[in-house]
Design an enzyme around this catalytic site. Sequence first.
Site, PDB file in Angstrom:
ATOM      1  N   HIS A  60       2.746  -3.679  10.028  1.00 48.23           N
ATOM      2  CA  HIS A  60       1.488  -3.961   9.322  1.00 48.23           C
ATOM      3  C   HIS A  60       0.394  -4.316  10.337  1.00 48.23           C
ATOM      4  O   HIS A  60      -0.692  -4.735   9.955  1.00 48.23           O
ATOM      5  CB  HIS A  60       1.659  -5.157   8.369  1.00 48.23           C
ATOM      6  CG  HIS A  60       2.595  -4.904   7.221  1.00 48.23           C
ATOM      7  ND1 HIS A  60       2.623  -3.722   6.517  1.00 48.23           N
ATOM      8  CD2 HIS A  60       3.528  -5.698   6.636  1.00 48.23           C
ATOM      9  CE1 HIS A  60       3.527  -3.808   5.546  1.00 48.23           C
ATOM     10  NE2 HIS A  60       4.095  -4.986   5.614  1.00 48.23           N
ATOM     11  N   ARG A  75       7.195  -1.779  -8.921  1.00 51.63           N
ATOM     12  CA  ARG A  75       6.625  -2.461 -10.079  1.00 51.63           C
ATOM     13  C   ARG A  75       6.100  -1.399 -11.048  1.00 51.63           C
ATOM     14  O   ARG A  75       6.789  -0.983 -11.946  1.00 51.63           O
ATOM     15  CB  ARG A  75       5.523  -3.438  -9.622  1.00 51.63           C
ATOM     16  CG  ARG A  75       5.148  -4.500 -10.634  1.00 51.63           C
ATOM     17  CD  ARG A  75       4.080  -5.416 -10.060  1.00 51.63           C
ATOM     18  NE  ARG A  75       2.879  -4.695  -9.685  1.00 51.63           N
ATOM     19  CZ  ARG A  75       1.823  -4.543 -10.469  1.00 51.63           C
ATOM     20  NH1 ARG A  75       1.782  -5.088 -11.663  1.00 51.63           N
ATOM     21  NH2 ARG A  75       0.764  -3.849 -10.056  1.00 51.63           N
ATOM     22  N   ARG A 125      -4.366   1.938   0.589  1.00 52.21           N
ATOM     23  CA  ARG A 125      -4.437   2.051  -0.867  1.00 52.21           C
ATOM     24  C   ARG A 125      -5.733   1.410  -1.340  1.00 52.21           C
ATOM     25  O   ARG A 125      -6.220   0.469  -0.685  1.00 52.21           O
ATOM     26  CB  ARG A 125      -3.236   1.296  -1.448  1.00 52.21           C
ATOM     27  CG  ARG A 125      -3.068   1.429  -2.915  1.00 52.21           C
ATOM     28  CD  ARG A 125      -1.834   0.679  -3.382  1.00 52.21           C
ATOM     29  NE  ARG A 125      -1.513   1.035  -4.736  1.00 52.21           N
ATOM     30  CZ  ARG A 125      -0.560   0.463  -5.465  1.00 52.21           C
ATOM     31  NH1 ARG A 125       0.182  -0.491  -4.933  1.00 52.21           N
ATOM     32  NH2 ARG A 125      -0.336   0.840  -6.696  1.00 52.21           N
ATOM     33  N   SER A 135      -1.181  -5.639  -6.555  1.00 52.40           N
ATOM     34  CA  SER A 135       0.237  -5.474  -6.220  1.00 52.40           C
ATOM     35  C   SER A 135       0.729  -6.688  -5.411  1.00 52.40           C
ATOM     36  O   SER A 135       1.800  -7.248  -5.679  1.00 52.40           O
ATOM     37  CB  SER A 135       0.420  -4.177  -5.423  1.00 52.40           C
ATOM     38  OG  SER A 135       1.770  -3.941  -5.172  1.00 52.40           O
ATOM     39  N   SER A 173       0.814  -1.214   0.000  1.00 54.57           N
ATOM     40  CA  SER A 173       0.000   0.000   0.000  1.00 54.57           C
ATOM     41  C   SER A 173       0.848   1.264   0.000  1.00 54.57           C
ATOM     42  O   SER A 173       0.366   2.327   0.378  1.00 54.57           O
ATOM     43  CB  SER A 173      -0.917  -0.001   1.231  1.00 54.57           C
ATOM     44  OG  SER A 173      -1.759  -1.117   1.197  1.00 54.57           O
ATOM     45  N   GLY A 174       2.115   1.127  -0.353  1.00 57.18           N
ATOM     46  CA  GLY A 174       2.975   2.312  -0.388  1.00 57.18           C
ATOM     47  C   GLY A 174       3.953   2.389   0.770  1.00 57.18           C
ATOM     48  O   GLY A 174       4.499   3.464   1.056  1.00 57.18           O
ATOM     49  N   THR A 175       4.208   1.268   1.423  1.00 61.15           N
ATOM     50  CA  THR A 175       5.115   1.249   2.579  1.00 61.15           C
ATOM     51  C   THR A 175       6.499   1.801   2.214  1.00 61.15           C
ATOM     52  O   THR A 175       7.042   2.657   2.926  1.00 61.15           O
ATOM     53  CB  THR A 175       5.296  -0.210   3.079  1.00 61.15           C
ATOM     54  OG1 THR A 175       4.038  -0.878   3.038  1.00 61.15           O
ATOM     55  CG2 THR A 175       5.882  -0.251   4.470  1.00 61.15           C
ATOM     56  N   TYR A 225      -2.818   6.243  -0.508  1.00 62.13           N
ATOM     57  CA  TYR A 225      -1.786   6.220  -1.559  1.00 62.13           C
ATOM     58  C   TYR A 225      -2.217   7.161  -2.689  1.00 62.13           C
ATOM     59  O   TYR A 225      -1.412   7.916  -3.232  1.00 62.13           O
ATOM     60  CB  TYR A 225      -1.679   4.778  -2.057  1.00 62.13           C
ATOM     61  CG  TYR A 225      -0.687   4.517  -3.164  1.00 62.13           C
ATOM     62  CD1 TYR A 225       0.600   4.085  -2.874  1.00 62.13           C
ATOM     63  CD2 TYR A 225      -1.050   4.658  -4.508  1.00 62.13           C
ATOM     64  CE1 TYR A 225       1.510   3.802  -3.888  1.00 62.13           C
ATOM     65  CE2 TYR A 225      -0.156   4.383  -5.527  1.00 62.13           C
ATOM     66  CZ  TYR A 225       1.127   3.957  -5.214  1.00 62.13           C
ATOM     67  OH  TYR A 225       2.020   3.678  -6.226  1.00 62.13           O
TER      68      TYR A 225
END
Length: 336
Positions: free
Chosen positions: A145, A300, A167, A175, A77-79, A233
């Site tokens: 998390h 990615r 996200r 993802s 989720s954009g960590t 995100y």
Amino acid sequence: MTNSNASLPVYLGDEGMTEEIKDMMTSLPRQKGWMVNHTYQFQGFWLPPSLLQGTINCQKHFQAQDSDVILVTNPKSGTTWLKALIFALINRNKFHDCQHQHPLLTHNPHSLVSFLEGVYYNYPHGLPDDVVSSSSSCTRFFNTHMAHVSLPDSIKGSSCKIVYCCRNPKDMFVSLWHFGHKLASQETLVCPIEEAVKLFCEGSFIGGPFWDHVLGYWEASQKNPDKVFFVTYEEMKERPRTHLKRMADFLGCSFTKEEEEEKGMVDEIIRLCSFESLSNLEVNRKGKLPNGIETNAFFRKGQIEGWRDTLTDSLAEEIDRTSEQKLHGSGFKFQC
Ligand code: A3P
């Protein structure tokens, strides 16, 4: 799509469990996992054994300090991005040369910010000093998390700050799907995507229920906005300046007019941490983390609505329908 040289970090496997956790696992609901052999339901969430062990040990031993910053995300989720942004933000007086000499130019963000479950999986009884000091100089900065319900009491009870980033579920799921297929061993990936979406929507996919995780932090941010900063995100992608400045205000390190206008620091940090910039660095193209995972696995596409090349319309609708039901009445909804 499956990588035969699977390099999923050992901490997502079944090995290295302490006797105490093994005993405890026998009393928890268990199911066959995706990407891992089994997941266990703990405090309402489906975790692989190693994250279960990391969570429980962290709950027992982690002592938060009032000045700590804790980044919380669901996986994928954009960590990586938020680790970079917050690291650059809180250390901007120490590392101000974003173009030539910044640690983020030579280190993957995961090497600079400790993952609490990973640390407490490796060190069941507590946090070694060198792990703390590698975090950053004055402000300790960690990520996790963990669901809100599972946070150690000392995080909830102290004045430390929590930044939560989530996200939209379609992109997060896709993802994770690609991440698993890049890194996990084939026998854990036999589930077809239709079945995986079904499990995700039912809440029993790895790390789920996704929406309970989001709502736990959404509600906490509504009750206590000085404690929990909630951002998506998509918001970060669309208006990074606005949200980075909001985050700085929340963390008590607002940008001065001089920093923002004369030194261009807000823009510098955003540029340094952008997908284009980080993903092209040697350390993120060819590096490996100490746990064996290749750093390029964290980069990615980095797009909003990147799910379109993986999910059919009907699978996307299934996730949208679930999202609407789960978030109904909460006051929060995903933009896409
Ligand atoms: P995609 O797989 O959709 O491309 P995490 O860091 O939580 O594991 O999340 C990984 C996701 O964030 C991947 O999404 C990755 O490409 C994206 N990502 C990584 N770095 C980013 C950055 N600097 N800016 C935006 N997205 C980024």
